[in-house]
Scaffold this active site. Structure first.
Site, PDB file in Angstrom:
ATOM      1  N   SER A 135       0.888  -1.175   0.000  1.00 10.56           N
ATOM      2  CA  SER A 135       0.000   0.000   0.000  1.00 10.56           C
ATOM      3  C   SER A 135       0.921   1.219   0.000  1.00 10.56           C
ATOM      4  O   SER A 135       2.085   1.114   0.418  1.00 10.56           O
ATOM      5  CB  SER A 135      -0.826  -0.017   1.286  1.00 10.56           C
ATOM      6  OG  SER A 135      -1.385   1.246   1.549  1.00 10.56           O
ATOM      7  N   TYR A 148      -1.035  -1.044  10.596  1.00  2.00           N
ATOM      8  CA  TYR A 148      -1.129  -1.345   9.154  1.00  2.00           C
ATOM      9  C   TYR A 148       0.178  -0.978   8.453  1.00  2.00           C
ATOM     10  O   TYR A 148       0.739  -1.782   7.703  1.00  2.00           O
ATOM     11  CB  TYR A 148      -2.304  -0.556   8.572  1.00  2.00           C
ATOM     12  CG  TYR A 148      -2.601  -0.823   7.104  1.00  2.00           C
ATOM     13  CD1 TYR A 148      -3.077  -2.061   6.678  1.00  2.00           C
ATOM     14  CD2 TYR A 148      -2.433   0.183   6.149  1.00  2.00           C
ATOM     15  CE1 TYR A 148      -3.375  -2.293   5.340  1.00  2.00           C
ATOM     16  CE2 TYR A 148      -2.732  -0.040   4.807  1.00  2.00           C
ATOM     17  CZ  TYR A 148      -3.197  -1.284   4.408  1.00  2.00           C
ATOM     18  OH  TYR A 148      -3.490  -1.509   3.082  1.00  2.00           O
ATOM     19  N   LYS A 152       2.857  -3.142   6.278  1.00  3.66           N
ATOM     20  CA  LYS A 152       3.049  -2.857   4.842  1.00  3.66           C
ATOM     21  C   LYS A 152       4.476  -2.373   4.535  1.00  3.66           C
ATOM     22  O   LYS A 152       5.021  -2.670   3.479  1.00  3.66           O
ATOM     23  CB  LYS A 152       1.991  -1.839   4.364  1.00  3.66           C
ATOM     24  CG  LYS A 152       0.557  -2.383   4.419  1.00  3.66           C
ATOM     25  CD  LYS A 152       0.379  -3.594   3.508  1.00  3.66           C
ATOM     26  CE  LYS A 152      -1.047  -4.094   3.433  1.00  3.66           C
ATOM     27  NZ  LYS A 152      -1.206  -5.240   2.520  1.00  3.66           N
TER      28      LYS A 152
HETATM   29  N1  LIG Z   1      -8.836  -1.075  -0.461  1.00  2.00           N
HETATM   30  C1  LIG Z   1      -7.869  -0.187  -0.559  1.00  2.00           C
HETATM   31  O1  LIG Z   1      -8.134   1.028  -0.703  1.00  2.00           O
HETATM   32  C2  LIG Z   1      -6.418  -0.611  -0.494  1.00  2.00           C
HETATM   33  C3  LIG Z   1      -5.431   0.363  -0.615  1.00  2.00           C
HETATM   34  C4  LIG Z   1      -4.092  -0.019  -0.559  1.00  2.00           C
HETATM   35  C5  LIG Z   1      -3.758  -1.349  -0.408  1.00  2.00           C
HETATM   36  N2  LIG Z   1      -4.751  -2.283  -0.293  1.00  2.00           N
HETATM   37  C6  LIG Z   1      -4.331  -3.670  -0.123  1.00  2.00           C
HETATM   38  O2  LIG Z   1      -4.996  -4.476  -1.087  1.00  2.00           O
HETATM   39  C7  LIG Z   1      -5.168  -5.790  -0.567  1.00  2.00           C
HETATM   40  C8  LIG Z   1      -6.628  -6.219  -0.710  1.00  2.00           C
HETATM   41  O3  LIG Z   1      -7.441  -5.333   0.032  1.00  2.00           O
HETATM   42  P1  LIG Z   1      -9.010  -5.193  -0.201  1.00  2.00           P
HETATM   43  O4  LIG Z   1      -9.340  -3.757  -0.164  1.00  2.00           O
HETATM   44  O5  LIG Z   1      -9.423  -6.014  -1.363  1.00  2.00           O
HETATM   45  O6  LIG Z   1      -9.568  -5.838   1.160  1.00  2.00           O
HETATM   46  P2  LIG Z   1     -10.867  -6.713   1.443  1.00  2.00           P
HETATM   47  O7  LIG Z   1     -11.910  -6.504   0.403  1.00  2.00           O
HETATM   48  O8  LIG Z   1     -11.222  -6.484   2.871  1.00  2.00           O
HETATM   49  O9  LIG Z   1     -10.310  -8.191   1.282  1.00  2.00           O
HETATM   50  C9  LIG Z   1      -9.412  -8.731   2.209  1.00  2.00           C
HETATM   51  C10 LIG Z   1      -9.155 -10.171   1.844  1.00  2.00           C
HETATM   52  O10 LIG Z   1      -8.277 -10.736   2.827  1.00  2.00           O
HETATM   53  C11 LIG Z   1      -8.835 -11.969   3.251  1.00  2.00           C
HETATM   54  N3  LIG Z   1      -8.522 -12.250   4.645  1.00  2.00           N
HETATM   55  C12 LIG Z   1      -8.690 -11.448   5.724  1.00  2.00           C
HETATM   56  N4  LIG Z   1      -8.386 -12.112   6.852  1.00  2.00           N
HETATM   57  C13 LIG Z   1      -8.006 -13.356   6.476  1.00  2.00           C
HETATM   58  C14 LIG Z   1      -7.584 -14.505   7.185  1.00  2.00           C
HETATM   59  N5  LIG Z   1      -7.489 -14.518   8.529  1.00  2.00           N
HETATM   60  N6  LIG Z   1      -7.290 -15.626   6.483  1.00  2.00           N
HETATM   61  C15 LIG Z   1      -7.402 -15.637   5.129  1.00  2.00           C
HETATM   62  N7  LIG Z   1      -7.797 -14.592   4.409  1.00  2.00           N
HETATM   63  C16 LIG Z   1      -8.095 -13.459   5.073  1.00  2.00           C
HETATM   64  C17 LIG Z   1     -10.340 -11.796   3.090  1.00  2.00           C
HETATM   65  O11 LIG Z   1     -10.951 -13.064   2.917  1.00  2.00           O
HETATM   66  P3  LIG Z   1     -12.004 -13.721   3.943  1.00  2.00           P
HETATM   67  O12 LIG Z   1     -12.741 -12.620   4.607  1.00  2.00           O
HETATM   68  O13 LIG Z   1     -12.850 -14.603   3.049  1.00  2.00           O
HETATM   69  O14 LIG Z   1     -11.149 -14.497   4.867  1.00  2.00           O
HETATM   70  C18 LIG Z   1     -10.424 -10.998   1.807  1.00  2.00           C
HETATM   71  O15 LIG Z   1     -10.413 -11.855   0.701  1.00  2.00           O
HETATM   72  C19 LIG Z   1      -4.681  -5.746   0.881  1.00  2.00           C
HETATM   73  O16 LIG Z   1      -3.356  -6.210   0.939  1.00  2.00           O
HETATM   74  C20 LIG Z   1      -4.733  -4.271   1.215  1.00  2.00           C
HETATM   75  O17 LIG Z   1      -3.829  -3.923   2.233  1.00  2.00           O
HETATM   76  C21 LIG Z   1      -6.065  -1.959  -0.316  1.00  2.00           C
END
Ligand SMILES: NC(=O)c1ccc[n+]([C@@H]2O[C@H](COP(=O)([O-])OP(=O)(O)OC[C@H]3O[C@@H](n4cnc5c(N)ncnc54)[C@H](OP(=O)(O)O)[C@@H]3O)[C@@H](O)[C@H]2O)c1
Length: 266
Positions: A135, A148, A152
């Site tokens: 991120s 976080y 990261k």
């Molecule tokens: N959204 C943003 O604006 C943003 C910005 C910068 C970086 N990112 C990065 O992008 C990536 C994806 O984020 P996102 O926004 O798509 O988040 P999200 O929609 O909340 O998805 C998170 C994923 O992680 C999985 N997860 C969480 N806890 C888990 C566990 N204990 N075991 C296995 N799987 C687990 C969840 O699956 P289950 O719930 O099915 O377990 C889900 O598939 C992350 O690395 C995040 O830091 C996101």
């Protein structure tokens, strides 16, 4: 690496960005192993892709030993995309010790353990690509991001060291640094509104960067509007001044709203 026919393991596939990454890799002809805890969402994702070239391994990455079990179930992995993460936003003292451990486990320990488990096979075959989804908070911290950002920033350091060790063996390492992502994912789900001058990117743009990272062997890729990328670069050079400016622009208000909205994801 050409993605056609490659076997790709994607964590966090049930999430907003993970789903987009799976669809993008599948469209390039990759054979996928997808994981998350929610089995129904994994099955829906496979159905949406026509059931072909997608294996499901539901599993909790916070459980000790689960990354090694996942890699064993996945078989010979050519591309590992460690994307799963918790938003882990809020003041440190407001987390329970267990919540901190879970954030460290899912966001940092699991990607390192997954890489360790996948590497011997990659080294033996002389090919492999590790993609870590970090991120912009992995380059510059903001209020309420201590846990976080700790995870990261950790991914970036891990990747930089790993890259030095495996480059001669034909293994490549890419880190993706998204800014705010709209449309799906944990920022979009929070419902928090950003000031008009802060732009966002879509999950599909993050997924396109993953594809580019693998096909073009890129070490690091930011996925954010120019203003945010330039701001990040300046903040890396002068973190204290940048933090002061961030606060003046209202970063604490946004961070408080975000951590309140994401409290149930700790
Ligand atoms: N959204 C943003 O604006 C943003 C910005 C910068 C970086 N990112 C990065 O992008 C990536 C994806 O984020 P996102 O926004 O798509 O988040 P999200 O929609 O909340 O998805 C998170 C994923 O992680 C999985 N997860 C969480 N806890 C888990 C566990 N204990 N075991 C296995 N799987 C687990 C969840 O699956 P289950 O719930 O099915 O377990 C889900 O598939 C992350 O690395 C995040 O830091 C996101």
């Amino acid at each position: 690496m050409q993605l056609g026919g490659a076997r790709a393991l994607v964590t966090g596939a049930t999430g907003g960005i993970g789903g987009a990454i799976v669809r993008a890799l599948h469209a390039r002809g990759a054979r996928l192993v997808v994981t998350g805890r929610r089995e129904e969402q994994l099955a829906e994702l496979r159905a949406s892709l026509g059931e072909e070239r997608v294996d499901l391994v539901p599993l909790d990455l916070a459980e000790p030993g689960s990354p090694a079990r996942l890699v064993e179930a996945a078989g010979a992995v050519d591309v590992l995309v460690a994307n799963a993460a918790l938003p882990a936003s809020g003041r440190v003292e407001e987390f329970t010790p267990d919540e901190i451990d879970r954030a460290l486990d899912v966001n940092l320990r699991a990607p390192i353990q997954l890489t360790r488990a996948a590497l011997p096979g990659m080294l033996e075959r002389g090919r492999g690509h590790v993609v870590l989804v970090s991120s912009l908070s992995g380059k510059v911290a903001s209020p309420r991001s201590a846990i976080y950002s700790g995870t990261k920033f950790g991914l970036r350091g891990f990747a930089a060291g790993l890259r030095e060790d495996v480059e001669q063996s034909g293994i490549r390492v890419t880190v993706i640094f998204p800014g705010f992502v709209s449309g799906a994912g944990f920022f979009a789900e929070s419902g928090v509104k950003l000031p008009r001058w802060v732009g966002t990117r879509t999950p599909e743009q993050v997924a396109a960067a993953v594809v580019r990272g693998v096909e073009q062997e890129r070490a690091e890729l930011d996925v954010a509007p120019l203003s945010l990328r330039v701001g990040t670069r300046l903040a890396e050079l002068a973190p204290v001044t940048a933090a002061r400016m961030q606060r003046r622009l209202g970063s604490e208000r946004i961070a408080d709203a975000l951590s309140e909205a994401q409290r149930d994801k700790r």
